[in-house]
Design an enzyme around this catalytic site. Structure first.
Site, PDB file in Angstrom:
ATOM      1  CG  HIS B  51      -2.054  -1.032   0.988  1.00 59.87           C
ATOM      2  ND1 HIS B  51      -1.876  -2.345   1.342  1.00 59.87           N
ATOM      3  CD2 HIS B  51      -3.289  -0.963   0.434  1.00 59.87           C
ATOM      4  CE1 HIS B  51      -2.969  -3.035   1.040  1.00 59.87           C
ATOM      5  NE2 HIS B  51      -3.838  -2.229   0.497  1.00 59.87           N
ATOM      6  CG  ASP B 180      -3.415  -2.193   8.966  1.00 59.71           C
ATOM      7  OD1 ASP B 180      -4.546  -2.541   8.597  1.00 59.71           O
ATOM      8  OD2 ASP B 180      -2.632  -1.551   8.244  1.00 59.71           O
ATOM      9  CG  MET B 181      -6.620  -8.684  11.311  1.00 62.56           C
ATOM     10  SD  MET B 181      -6.953  -9.351  12.983  1.00 62.56           S
ATOM     11  CE  MET B 181      -8.581  -8.669  13.314  1.00 62.56           C
ATOM     12  CD1 TRP B 232     -17.141 -20.197  13.189  1.00 60.33           C
ATOM     13  CD2 TRP B 232     -16.003 -21.762  12.077  1.00 60.33           C
ATOM     14  NE1 TRP B 232     -16.428 -20.926  14.108  1.00 60.33           N
ATOM     15  CE2 TRP B 232     -15.724 -21.894  13.462  1.00 60.33           C
ATOM     16  CE3 TRP B 232     -15.396 -22.658  11.186  1.00 60.33           C
ATOM     17  CZ2 TRP B 232     -14.856 -22.868  13.968  1.00 60.33           C
ATOM     18  CZ3 TRP B 232     -14.537 -23.616  11.693  1.00 60.33           C
ATOM     19  CH2 TRP B 232     -14.275 -23.724  13.058  1.00 60.33           C
ATOM     20  CE  LYS B 233     -14.499 -18.684  16.991  1.00 60.85           C
ATOM     21  NZ  LYS B 233     -13.822 -18.511  18.290  1.00 60.85           N
ATOM     22  N   GLY B 313       2.457  -4.089  15.631  1.00 63.10           N
ATOM     23  CA  GLY B 313       3.186  -2.899  15.186  1.00 63.10           C
ATOM     24  C   GLY B 313       4.695  -3.047  15.332  1.00 63.10           C
TER      25      GLY B 313
END
Lengths: 341, 341
Positions: B51, B180-181, B232-233, B313
């Site tokens: 990014h 940041d996921m 599924w979560k 981080g």
């Protein structure tokens, strides 16, 4: 840990009445006993057996040990604008968390959003309870709790992270959508049920004592090396939920909870963020978005590996309907133990 | 998608200067070009190559296509107490998101907590940018964005869920901790890097076209059947982030974004919740909790399977130090393309 083998089915009213009797015997007053009985019964009703009937005898035991003070009331520690910090004074976790949710709703009503940090409380049982409670009143909720360490961090083999449940809920006229998600892929309850049935887990759930990834539930119950959801991702997520719970409630984090003699979330920190969608796009808009999103996921072709395409909370709604009709499943031993208290 | 093969290293100043030239050429004014160049350079500096440099030529292309309006400014749509809703008017995602973070900080300063819903914006690039920005100013941040559908829901085989990044950040004097996921276990960038290197993924990352779980990145790039974190979560978590982004910004959800001709987050909804820890236990308390929690996880014995025990981080902070010293890695072709714009 007790696990429902789903031997018998008990009606909602009978179950709630029995739980209420136990809570009264704990020394709780009539009104509080009624609330706690309702919440525990509804958890089992919604299929969350691990935090419904299966926790009643344990709660009784915790009260007897002095780990939970049934007479304690939350006390305000700090208030600033849309933020409040409350001390749970180790009162019943359910009552403290419902109180905090109500305070968050009052703040959201006034400011659009409200944050309640609740420190020094006890186990809130099913986290989804508070999301559901808020969403049924028309509010959006984001809540989480920290816990003592029960899971290794990514790259480590000793337990250093809590299995902190994270809850998000939103209202719609078709009923709320509710995410209620712990940080480990499988709970210890799931390991026990699967192990007792002599089965393997659907996917590897952690590392055995030798450090091999395994789908054997017994090996995991022994190693205590549960896998976080998304491996390294869930490990970081759990860390953040833990520290933010402590920071935003002026409370304790997992490292400190581990040093408290009475275990199982005693002294833990919980966060309740409530938002009033009426101050944004309106409750109808919430319902509209949810309807569109539900239809969208359900329009996918099914996967070969099975599993149902469902929105968060759909499974609970299905269990609820079935259990209301046929009675709530409970392990016979668990039920007898409750009746004998 | 371009992927850094890390062929050459460029100094921070040279990279930022070149990016600034490109943003000016896009028609952005001097001040905005400076900000966008800084953010893109810092993403690459922090090791988030996907990014940073790798998005500059694509951004240029999006502006030329009219998908991003470099002259657009956010406009206030609604304001109530600690909540504001802004229309991003499809301006540059980075500028809109920084603006929203600043508004959230101002609200948190006044009310303790602030919620900014930003609708109709464009790709914010690295989500961690806004968490880091807020935490470096002393605030706690919880942010997320929705995206168009790129991942199947659990139980389905067609893409119906966004890979919505979720960000949490907290301040400390040792530097912020930042989660940041994204919702898929692996990004398409990771699949491409691993595939080009002829390697397998460390863990199965999704289903191939026939519905078999696979660690072959090429099979996944073809099937588009990425696995959500925690199976599924993560599927449910992604659903909730999508609908809440739309509900809390009065904006669009994934099902609607899929119908917008210009892709890659055009028109998406973003949420910024900012909290001032000074109004709770103080910034020093945030630093103290983080220090205790860091020490706690690092005190675990290492796992046999490798991987470093690190706080959220920490990896970025390490990349930053290395890249500041040795120059920022960038794929030669990506760099030449930027220089040729």
């Amino acid at each position: 840990m007790e696990v429902p083998k789903i031997d018998i089915r008990i009606s909602y009213d009978t179950m709630k009445g029995e739980f209420k009797r136990v809570f009264l015997k704990c020394g709780m007053d009539l009104e509080k006993s009624e609330v706690c009985a309702k919440i525990h019964t509804e958890s089992s009703l919604d299929g969350v057996y691990s935090h419904g009937a299966n926790r009643v005898a344990r709660f009784f035991n915790f009260v007897q040990k002095g780990w939970v003070d049934v007479k304690a009331e939350p006390s305000l520690e700090k208030s600033f604008g849309a933020v409040e910090v409350w001390n749970g004074n180790r009162g019943p976790g359910i009552l403290n968390a419902l109180f905090a949710t109500d305070r968050g709703i009052a703040l959201a009503e006034k400011h659009g959003i409200g944050l309640v940090g609740l420190k020094n409380t006890t186990h809130w049982m099913r986290g989804g309870t508070y999301g559901k409670y808020a969403a049924e009143k028309g509010y959006v909720a984001v809540c989480w709790t920290n816990t003592e360490s029960v899971m290794p961090p990514w790259g480590g083999r000793e337990v250093r992270l809590g299995n902190n449940p994270f809850v998000m809920a939103a209202p719609s006229e078709e009923g709320p959508v509710i995410l209620d998600m712990a940080m480990s892929l499988y709970s210890y309850g799931k390991l026990q049920v699967t192990g007792l049935a002599g089965k393997k887990l659907p996917f590897p759930g952690g590392w055995d004592k030798e450090g091999n990834l395994t789908d054997d539930p017994r090996a995991l119950s022994e190693s205590l090396r549960l896998l976080p959801i998304g491996y390294w991702k869930g490990s970081s997520f759990s860390f953040m939920l833990d520290i933010l719970a402590a920071i935003l409630s002026d409370g304790l984090c997992a490292a400190e909870l581990d040093n408290i003699e009475s275990g199982n979330c005693t002294g833990c920190s919980q966060i309740f963020i409530l938002i009033d969608p009426e101050k944004i796009g309106g409750r109808e808009y919430s319902g509209k978005v949810i309807r569109i999103a539900k239809e969208h996921i359900k329009s996918s072709a099914p996967a070969e590996h099975g599993g149902r395409i469902q929105y968060p909370g759909e499974g609970s709604a299905r269990s609820r309907a079935d259990n209301l009709k046929n009675g709530i499943p409970v392990d016979e031993g668990v039920w007898e133990r409750i009746c004998g208290l």
